[in-house]
Scaffold this active site. Structure first.
Site, mmCIF file in Angstrom:
data_model
loop_
_atom_site.group_PDB
_atom_site.id
_atom_site.type_symbol
_atom_site.label_atom_id
_atom_site.label_comp_id
_atom_site.label_asym_id
_atom_site.label_seq_id
_atom_site.Cartn_x
_atom_site.Cartn_y
_atom_site.Cartn_z
ATOM 1 N N ASP A 160 29.777 -5.553 27.814
ATOM 2 C CA ASP A 160 28.972 -6.762 27.601
ATOM 3 C C ASP A 160 29.875 -7.997 27.527
ATOM 4 O O ASP A 160 29.554 -9.048 28.097
ATOM 5 C CB ASP A 160 28.146 -6.626 26.311
ATOM 6 C CG ASP A 160 27.253 -7.844 26.090
ATOM 7 O OD1 ASP A 160 26.448 -8.159 26.987
ATOM 8 O OD2 ASP A 160 27.373 -8.486 25.032
ATOM 9 N N LYS A 193 30.038 -11.364 30.186
ATOM 10 C CA LYS A 193 30.012 -12.775 29.774
ATOM 11 C C LYS A 193 31.233 -13.526 30.310
ATOM 12 O O LYS A 193 31.132 -14.672 30.753
ATOM 13 C CB LYS A 193 29.942 -12.866 28.246
ATOM 14 C CG LYS A 193 28.594 -12.407 27.704
ATOM 15 C CD LYS A 193 28.595 -12.270 26.193
ATOM 16 C CE LYS A 193 27.252 -11.763 25.696
ATOM 17 N NZ LYS A 193 27.241 -11.506 24.250
ATOM 18 N N ALA A 223 24.173 -16.888 23.361
ATOM 19 C CA ALA A 223 22.785 -17.180 22.955
ATOM 20 C C ALA A 223 22.491 -18.678 23.043
ATOM 21 O O ALA A 223 22.435 -19.232 24.128
ATOM 22 C CB ALA A 223 22.499 -16.622 21.559
ATOM 23 N N VAL A 231 12.739 -11.822 22.590
ATOM 24 C CA VAL A 231 13.006 -13.199 23.030
ATOM 25 C C VAL A 231 11.753 -13.827 23.635
ATOM 26 O O VAL A 231 11.377 -14.957 23.304
ATOM 27 C CB VAL A 231 14.187 -13.248 24.026
ATOM 28 C CG1 VAL A 231 14.350 -14.647 24.619
ATOM 29 C CG2 VAL A 231 15.477 -12.821 23.333
ATOM 30 N N LYS A 236 21.215 -11.483 32.073
ATOM 31 C CA LYS A 236 22.548 -11.744 32.655
ATOM 32 C C LYS A 236 22.728 -11.157 34.058
ATOM 33 O O LYS A 236 23.682 -11.476 34.753
ATOM 34 C CB LYS A 236 23.653 -11.126 31.785
ATOM 35 C CG LYS A 236 23.750 -11.621 30.378
ATOM 36 C CD LYS A 236 24.951 -10.952 29.689
ATOM 37 C CE LYS A 236 24.895 -11.095 28.197
ATOM 38 N NZ LYS A 236 23.907 -10.238 27.554
ATOM 39 N N GLU A 273 21.783 -20.797 30.097
ATOM 40 C CA GLU A 273 22.708 -21.071 28.998
ATOM 41 C C GLU A 273 22.834 -19.885 28.048
ATOM 42 O O GLU A 273 23.903 -19.627 27.503
ATOM 43 C CB GLU A 273 22.245 -22.313 28.230
ATOM 44 C CG GLU A 273 23.207 -22.768 27.136
ATOM 45 C CD GLU A 273 24.588 -23.133 27.652
ATOM 46 O OE1 GLU A 273 25.512 -22.308 27.520
ATOM 47 O OE2 GLU A 273 24.754 -24.236 28.190
#
Length: 366
Positions: free
Chosen positions: A219, A223, A151, A16, A119, A146
């Site tokens: 995961d 979120k 993503a 990234v 995160k 965001e």
């Protein structure tokens, strides 16, 4: 009017981070022309080394990093930006590190806004979450993330906008994992064993290096936790009820080698789940926050093929947001929920939002 120079301190040059630098370099002229914003990277770091920009050397970052990066502490970065009198500072966290989030508050206190693909700051204990936001308010700084959910999809922003416009959100439900979306979309439409699809997902790079990370459901739970906190619910990870896809005889207590050689054990239970569901239904692994019942759950469900979740394809994410105003018809956000290109673009969008906010502040001061 001269361009607003924004100084980005980048932590993490993996997929990234490196994609982000290249996207900025590609679009630098565009941002100058369209937004009058000049994005720069005076400091780029990995987990242990930092490259500090030298006069006259610009944007040859990979060669510069390889030749000139040195060990650093966060204090070195703070001292450097003060010595160089750098303004409009944005710290970008493109790592998955737990260590770096300890530096968020000192960075905020020293004039940095923060953008994070990481995160961790939004999913560790609630006391830190609150303390971070207290400092953001005190120092009038922004923290945008965001890409923490979906993503490049505008999930966090949409939920935040709805909540703070006074809308009552009643339920958030969705497929939050690109890897598990790919697996169950294929498993629902093909007569292929679950283990074979799982192997394909691993080979294609959809899963974590150890796919048990994906199958554990943790995961997805993280979120969901981020979104619950976004609408001001004081919840912790332990409040999320996670129904793992791992089996009692095939889980994280086994070695990687045992796991690799016994994936066929997944085939029978998932085939049973598939053939015992109602006609024209498909399996989906979802996160669901039912606000009225105050329940946070991650689980495997069966939905009609004709529903938005049932029609998912590829490795897409799909999030349904139910509200009082919209009633039984949810707001649906769908698209690629993973990938270095879309994630980096999402991080860049957050950087540009902060840059615009800085421009507004400067205009007020003038």
């Amino acid at each position: 009017m001269s361009a607003l120079r924004v100084n980005i301190i980048l932590f993490g040059i993996g997929n990234v981070g490196s994609t982000l630098v290249n996207q900025v370099i590609e679009s630098q002229k565009f941002f100058l022309e369209k937004k009058n914003i000049d994005l720069r990277f005076p400091i780029i770091t990995n987990s242990s080394l930092a490259f500090f920009e030298k006069a006259g050397v610009k944007n040859q970052w990979e060669a510069n990093f390889a030749q000139s990066a040195i060990p650093f502490r966060i204090e070195d970065i703070i001292d450097y930006v003060k010595e160089q009198q750098l303004e409009n500072l944005i710290a970008v966290d493109a790592t998955a590190s737990e260590e770096i989030i300890k530096n968020y508050i000192p960075l905020i206190q020293n004039g940095f806004d923060i953008v994070a693909a990481n995160k961790k700051a939004n999913t560790i204990h609630f006391d830190f979450y609150k303390e971070l936001r207290r400092n953001l308010k005190k120092y009038d700084k922004s923290f945008l993330y965001e890409t923490n959910v979906g993503a490049g999809l505008p999930v966090v922003q949409t939920i935040n906008d709805l909540h703070f416009s006074g809308e009552k959100i009643t339920k958030i439900r969705g497929v939050f994992s690109g890897s598990l979306s790919y697996i169950f979309n294929r498993f629902s439409s093909e007569e292929t064993p679950f283990s074979k699809i799982l192997l394909d997902a691993e080979k294609n790079g959809y899963t974590e290096p150890d796919s048990r990370e994906d199958l554990s459901g943790n995961d997805v739970a993280r979120k969901l936790l981020i979104l619950a906190r976004e609408i001001e619910h004081s919840v912790d990870f332990s409040d999320v009820k996670v129904s793992s896809l791992l089996l009692p005889n095939l889980n994280t207590t086994h070695s990687k080698a045992e796991y690799a050689s016994n994936k066929h054990l997944f085939d029978k239970p998932f085939q049973v789940a598939k053939i015992t569901q109602a006609e024209d239904h498909v399996l989906r692994y979802v996160g669901e926050f039912d606000i009225n019942n105050k329940s946070l759950e991650v689980k495997l469900i069966s939905v009609p093929k004709s529903s938005p979740l049932g029609q998912l394809k590829g490795a897409d994410n799909l999030i349904e947001i139910y509200t009082k105003s919209y009633g039984e018809i949810p707001i649906v956000i769908q698209g690629a929920g993973a990938g270095k290109e879309v994630t980096a673009r999402g991080v860049l969008t957050d950087i540009l939002k902060i840059a615009e906010k800085i421009k507004v502040k400067e205009a007020i001061w003038l």
